[in-house]
Design a protein around this motif. Structure first.
Motif, PDB file in Angstrom:
ATOM      1  N   ASN A  54       0.825  -0.919  -0.038  1.00 39.33           N
ATOM      2  CA  ASN A  54       0.724  -0.109  -0.202  1.00 39.33           C
ATOM      3  C   ASN A  54       0.844   1.012   0.114  1.00 39.33           C
ATOM      4  OD1 ASN A  54      -2.456   1.755  -0.099  1.00 39.33           O
ATOM      5  ND2 ASN A  54      -2.403   1.487   2.680  1.00 39.33           N
ATOM      6  N   TRP A  55       1.174   1.162  -0.905  1.00 36.97           N
ATOM      7  CA  TRP A  55       2.666   2.817  -1.099  1.00 36.97           C
ATOM      8  C   TRP A  55       1.913   3.972  -0.937  1.00 36.97           C
ATOM      9  CZ3 TRP A  55       2.243   5.465  -4.914  1.00 36.97           C
ATOM     10  CH2 TRP A  55       2.279   5.402  -6.765  1.00 36.97           C
ATOM     11  N   ARG A  56       1.197   3.851  -1.913  1.00 42.96           N
ATOM     12  CA  ARG A  56       0.337   5.138  -1.959  1.00 42.96           C
ATOM     13  C   ARG A  56      -0.167   5.944  -0.547  1.00 42.96           C
ATOM     14  NH1 ARG A  56      -1.410   1.739  -5.679  1.00 42.96           N
ATOM     15  NH2 ARG A  56      -1.147   3.065  -8.562  1.00 42.96           N
ATOM     16  N   THR A  57      -0.528   5.100   0.442  1.00 41.77           N
ATOM     17  CA  THR A  57      -0.854   5.698   1.736  1.00 41.77           C
ATOM     18  C   THR A  57       0.036   5.304   2.504  1.00 41.77           C
ATOM     19  OG1 THR A  57      -1.790   4.784   1.876  1.00 41.77           O
ATOM     20  CG2 THR A  57      -3.247   6.171   1.192  1.00 41.77           C
ATOM     21  N   SER A  58       1.167   4.514   3.182  1.00 42.57           N
ATOM     22  CA  SER A  58       1.806   3.987   3.742  1.00 42.57           C
ATOM     23  C   SER A  58       3.152   4.475   3.091  1.00 42.57           C
ATOM     24  CB  SER A  58       1.962   2.313   3.971  1.00 42.57           C
ATOM     25  OG  SER A  58       2.748   2.075   5.176  1.00 42.57           O
TER      26      SER A  58
ATOM     27  N   ASP B  88       5.364   1.042   3.255  1.00 39.97           N
ATOM     28  CA  ASP B  88       4.919   0.466   2.377  1.00 39.97           C
ATOM     29  C   ASP B  88       5.948   0.757   1.431  1.00 39.97           C
ATOM     30  OD1 ASP B  88       3.410  -1.927   3.620  1.00 39.97           O
ATOM     31  OD2 ASP B  88       1.634  -1.167   2.682  1.00 39.97           O
TER      32      ASP B  88
END
Length: 124
Positions: free
Chosen positions: A60-64, A67
């Motif tokens: 979940n790189w978009r919010t974390s 990540d």
């Protein structure tokens, strides 16, 4: 090298890979990047580059921030995140969810200010 420098290099490509002159279409790491001015400075599509990385669909790189750092193979433990927050202007980083949201948004803003095309939803 700074942690943010590692993040930027992982997404934009290392400085050695970047052309000092040239235009899109030449055989280089920036060949598909659009030109933003007459000096042939490319804009890097951050979202596309991250989505293209192996494992992006499992993180979940978009919010974390954790990540995001994992995707880039950068240490994401508390100490690394605290050091990154310090680099980006937050001296009282505690590792809380609020701090991690701030850190992710700050990284995205820094990427945008360094020539990255970052979707607006990653900046708020």
């Amino acid at each position: 090298m700074s942690i943010f420098g590692k993040i930027k290099d992982a997404i934009f490509g290392k400085k050695a890979d970047a052309p000092t002159t040239g235009t899109p279409g030449e055989n280089n790491a920036w060949a598909n990047a659009p030109v933003v001015d007459k000096q042939a400075v490319p804009v890097v599509d951050v979202e596309n580059n991250l989505d293209s990385m192996p494992g992006a669909d499992n993180l979940n790189w978009r919010t974390s921030i954790v990540d995001l750092m994992k995707l880039l193979n950068i240490d994401s433990d508390y100490e690394a995140r605290k050091a990154l927050a310090n680099e980006l202007g937050r001296d009282n980083y505690s590792g809380s969810a609020e701090d991690n949201v701030w850190l992710h948004q700050r990284v995205m803003r820094e990427l945008a200010s360094n020539g990255g095309k970052v979707p607006a939803q990653f900046l708020d």
